[in-house]
Scaffold this motif. Structure first.
Motif, PDB file in Angstrom:
ATOM      1  N   PHE A   1      31.630  45.165  24.848  1.00 57.89           N
ATOM      2  CA  PHE A   1      32.442  43.981  24.527  1.00 57.89           C
ATOM      3  C   PHE A   1      33.934  44.217  24.739  1.00 57.89           C
ATOM      4  O   PHE A   1      34.758  43.709  23.975  1.00 57.89           O
ATOM      5  N   GLU A   2      34.284  44.977  25.777  1.00 58.49           N
ATOM      6  CA  GLU A   2      35.694  45.203  26.121  1.00 58.49           C
ATOM      7  C   GLU A   2      36.111  44.099  27.097  1.00 58.49           C
ATOM      8  O   GLU A   2      36.065  44.245  28.312  1.00 58.49           O
ATOM      9  N   THR A   3      36.546  42.972  26.538  1.00 61.16           N
ATOM     10  CA  THR A   3      36.843  41.794  27.350  1.00 61.16           C
ATOM     11  C   THR A   3      37.952  42.046  28.361  1.00 61.16           C
ATOM     12  O   THR A   3      37.889  41.577  29.506  1.00 61.16           O
ATOM     13  N   ASP A   4      38.985  42.788  27.978  1.00 58.61           N
ATOM     14  CA  ASP A   4      40.100  43.025  28.890  1.00 58.61           C
ATOM     15  C   ASP A   4      39.665  43.844  30.099  1.00 58.61           C
ATOM     16  O   ASP A   4      40.145  43.623  31.222  1.00 58.61           O
ATOM     17  N   ILE A   5      38.721  44.772  29.899  1.00 55.44           N
ATOM     18  CA  ILE A   5      38.213  45.560  31.025  1.00 55.44           C
ATOM     19  C   ILE A   5      37.365  44.682  31.942  1.00 55.44           C
ATOM     20  O   ILE A   5      37.438  44.787  33.168  1.00 55.44           O
ATOM     21  N   MET A   6      36.584  43.805  31.340  1.00 55.06           N
ATOM     22  CA  MET A   6      35.792  42.871  32.131  1.00 55.06           C
ATOM     23  C   MET A   6      36.696  41.997  32.997  1.00 55.06           C
ATOM     24  O   MET A   6      36.448  41.813  34.197  1.00 55.06           O
ATOM     25  N   ILE A   7      37.751  41.479  32.399  1.00 60.05           N
ATOM     26  CA  ILE A   7      38.682  40.626  33.144  1.00 60.05           C
ATOM     27  C   ILE A   7      39.359  41.416  34.267  1.00 60.05           C
ATOM     28  O   ILE A   7      39.503  40.929  35.396  1.00 60.05           O
ATOM     29  N   ALA A   8      39.774  42.643  33.969  1.00 59.77           N
ATOM     30  CA  ALA A   8      40.445  43.476  34.971  1.00 59.77           C
ATOM     31  C   ALA A   8      39.532  43.765  36.163  1.00 59.77           C
ATOM     32  O   ALA A   8      39.966  43.684  37.321  1.00 59.77           O
ATOM     33  N   THR A   9      38.275  44.073  35.896  1.00 61.89           N
ATOM     34  CA  THR A   9      37.339  44.373  36.986  1.00 61.89           C
ATOM     35  C   THR A   9      37.053  43.124  37.825  1.00 61.89           C
ATOM     36  O   THR A   9      36.979  43.203  39.057  1.00 61.89           O
ATOM     37  N   VAL A  10      36.906  41.988  37.166  1.00 64.55           N
ATOM     38  CA  VAL A  10      36.660  40.736  37.888  1.00 64.55           C
ATOM     39  C   VAL A  10      37.854  40.396  38.782  1.00 64.55           C
ATOM     40  O   VAL A  10      37.691  40.021  39.954  1.00 64.55           O
ATOM     41  N   LEU A  11      39.052  40.543  38.247  1.00 64.54           N
ATOM     42  CA  LEU A  11      40.252  40.252  39.035  1.00 64.54           C
ATOM     43  C   LEU A  11      40.372  41.175  40.237  1.00 64.54           C
ATOM     44  O   LEU A  11      40.755  40.748  41.333  1.00 64.54           O
ATOM     45  N   LEU A  12      40.029  42.442  40.045  1.00 62.52           N
ATOM     46  CA  LEU A  12      40.079  43.384  41.159  1.00 62.52           C
ATOM     47  C   LEU A  12      39.060  43.019  42.244  1.00 62.52           C
ATOM     48  O   LEU A  12      39.357  43.115  43.436  1.00 62.52           O
ATOM     49  N   LEU A  13      37.875  42.593  41.837  1.00 59.87           N
ATOM     50  CA  LEU A  13      36.870  42.162  42.801  1.00 59.87           C
ATOM     51  C   LEU A  13      37.349  40.929  43.566  1.00 59.87           C
ATOM     52  O   LEU A  13      37.138  40.823  44.781  1.00 59.87           O
ATOM     53  N   VAL A  14      38.003  40.010  42.863  1.00 59.76           N
ATOM     54  CA  VAL A  14      38.550  38.819  43.515  1.00 59.76           C
ATOM     55  C   VAL A  14      39.613  39.217  44.537  1.00 59.76           C
ATOM     56  O   VAL A  14      39.653  38.692  45.660  1.00 59.76           O
ATOM     57  N   VAL A  15      40.480  40.155  44.161  1.00 54.64           N
ATOM     58  CA  VAL A  15      41.532  40.622  45.077  1.00 54.64           C
ATOM     59  C   VAL A  15      40.911  41.261  46.321  1.00 54.64           C
ATOM     60  O   VAL A  15      41.356  41.009  47.453  1.00 54.64           O
ATOM     61  N   ILE A  16      39.889  42.089  46.130  1.00 49.94           N
ATOM     62  CA  ILE A  16      39.224  42.742  47.260  1.00 49.94           C
ATOM     63  C   ILE A  16      38.646  41.698  48.215  1.00 49.94           C
ATOM     64  O   ILE A  16      38.780  41.794  49.436  1.00 49.94           O
ATOM     65  N   VAL A  17      37.997  40.676  47.646  1.00 50.43           N
ATOM     66  CA  VAL A  17      37.405  39.615  48.469  1.00 50.43           C
ATOM     67  C   VAL A  17      38.478  38.846  49.227  1.00 50.43           C
ATOM     68  O   VAL A  17      38.338  38.558  50.425  1.00 50.43           O
ATOM     69  N   GLN A  18      39.567  38.507  48.538  1.00 46.11           N
ATOM     70  CA  GLN A  18      40.648  37.752  49.176  1.00 46.11           C
ATOM     71  C   GLN A  18      41.269  38.538  50.323  1.00 46.11           C
ATOM     72  O   GLN A  18      41.529  37.996  51.409  1.00 46.11           O
ATOM     73  N   ILE A  19      41.519  39.819  50.105  1.00 47.45           N
ATOM     74  CA  ILE A  19      42.106  40.659  51.157  1.00 47.45           C
ATOM     75  C   ILE A  19      41.148  40.786  52.337  1.00 47.45           C
ATOM     76  O   ILE A  19      41.555  40.701  53.499  1.00 47.45           O
ATOM     77  N   THR A  20      39.864  40.979  52.032  1.00 51.10           N
ATOM     78  CA  THR A  20      38.853  41.101  53.093  1.00 51.10           C
ATOM     79  C   THR A  20      38.805  39.844  53.944  1.00 51.10           C
ATOM     80  O   THR A  20      38.787  39.917  55.183  1.00 51.10           O
ATOM     81  N   GLN A  21      38.786  38.678  53.301  1.00 54.97           N
ATOM     82  CA  GLN A  21      38.727  37.416  54.039  1.00 54.97           C
ATOM     83  C   GLN A  21      39.985  37.199  54.870  1.00 54.97           C
ATOM     84  O   GLN A  21      39.918  36.744  56.019  1.00 54.97           O
ATOM     85  N   THR A  22      41.121  37.542  54.322  1.00 52.41           N
ATOM     86  CA  THR A  22      42.389  37.378  55.050  1.00 52.41           C
ATOM     87  C   THR A  22      42.423  38.249  56.299  1.00 52.41           C
ATOM     88  O   THR A  22      42.810  37.799  57.384  1.00 52.41           O
ATOM     89  N   ILE A  23      42.014  39.507  56.144  1.00 55.79           N
ATOM     90  CA  ILE A  23      41.991  40.423  57.294  1.00 55.79           C
ATOM     91  C   ILE A  23      40.992  39.935  58.339  1.00 55.79           C
ATOM     92  O   ILE A  23      41.278  39.941  59.542  1.00 55.79           O
ATOM     93  N   GLY A  24      39.808  39.511  57.882  1.00 55.65           N
ATOM     94  CA  GLY A  24      38.785  39.014  58.809  1.00 55.65           C
ATOM     95  C   GLY A  24      39.270  37.805  59.590  1.00 55.65           C
ATOM     96  O   GLY A  24      39.071  37.715  60.814  1.00 55.65           O
ATOM     97  N   ASN A  25      39.916  36.857  58.917  1.00 58.40           N
ATOM     98  CA  ASN A  25      40.447  35.671  59.588  1.00 58.40           C
ATOM     99  C   ASN A  25      41.513  36.046  60.613  1.00 58.40           C
ATOM    100  O   ASN A  25      41.563  35.499  61.720  1.00 58.40           O
TER     101      ASN A  25
END
Length: 220
Positions: A187-211
């Motif tokens: 139940f470490e909510t801040d860690i959950m949020i941090a990991t989700v945000l990092l995954l979102v950043v990875i996806v955004q960067i990947t899509q930008t580079i691919g485009n």
């Protein structure tokens, strides 16, 4: 005991590196399998350069079989195979095996879709000039479809990021493992949020580079 997020960042960065490693190795291996498989599907289909219905049906059936299995089920079902290949069923290396098996058929279909976008007139012109099937594949199909293939590989990469997160359910390491072990189970909510945000950043960067890459190599 509550974990201090600032003190936990080294662990988060380590998990991020594990995720990037998993995705990178899996994408490379899956592409080496999926690219020729996708090409084979196109050239052996009805009317293809190397038309062969039995081979096409066999390859298509294998691809459809593995694509129909949800990743979380595949992950558990092939644990003995994973253990045989890497000597363990947990950890980052172990997660790569199911990721490759899961994504290779998917990439094959994406490559097939990209190659089918190549205009038939271009293929016919190459045949009229006496090009062999292998020359057409190397000098017409792949160059003409390369921009689309890059975009589709970007989609596959993003799918691998999501699948790598699911690997955390069996101790696969990476951000998914961290989110489950700390964010969900403790139940470490801040860690959950941090990991989700990092995954979102990875996806955004990947899509930008691919485009960007796809746009640069697109044929006018």
């Amino acid at each position: 005991m509550q974990v201090n997020l600032m003190d936990f960042w080294p662990r988060i960065l380590e998990a991020t590196n594990q995720t990037l490693l998993m995705v990178g190795i899996s994408l490379l291996a899956a592409t080496l399998i999926g690219l020729p498989l996708g090409i084979a599907l196109v050239v052996t289909k009805d009317g293809g350069l190397l038309e062969n219905k039995p081979i096409f049906n066999a390859l298509s059936s294998v691809v459809n079989f593995f694509r129909s299995i949800p990743f979380i089920i595949l992950l558990v079902a092939i644990l003995p195979v994973t253990r045989f290949i890497v000597g363990s069923s947990i950890g980052t290396a172990a997660a790569v095996v199911p990721l490759v098996i899961f994504s290779a058929p998917y990439i094959a279909r994406l490559v097939e879709s990209s190659l089918l976008e190549v205009k038939s007139g271009v293929i016919e012109a190459a045949e009229a000039m006496g090009a062999t099937p292998w020359q057409i594949i190397a000098r017409v199909y792949i160059p003409e479809a390369l921009s689309s293939i890059v975009l589709n590989l970007t989609i596959a990469t993003i799918g691998l990021v999501g699948a790598s997160a699911m690997a955390g359910f069996v101790g696969g390491g990476g951000l998914g493992d961290l989110a489950i072990s700390y964010g969900y189970q403790r139940f470490e909510t801040d860690i959950m949020i941090a990991t989700v945000l990092l995954l979102v950043v990875i996806v955004q960067i990947t899509q930008t580079i691919g485009n960007f890459v796809s746009k640069k190599i697109r044929r006018q």
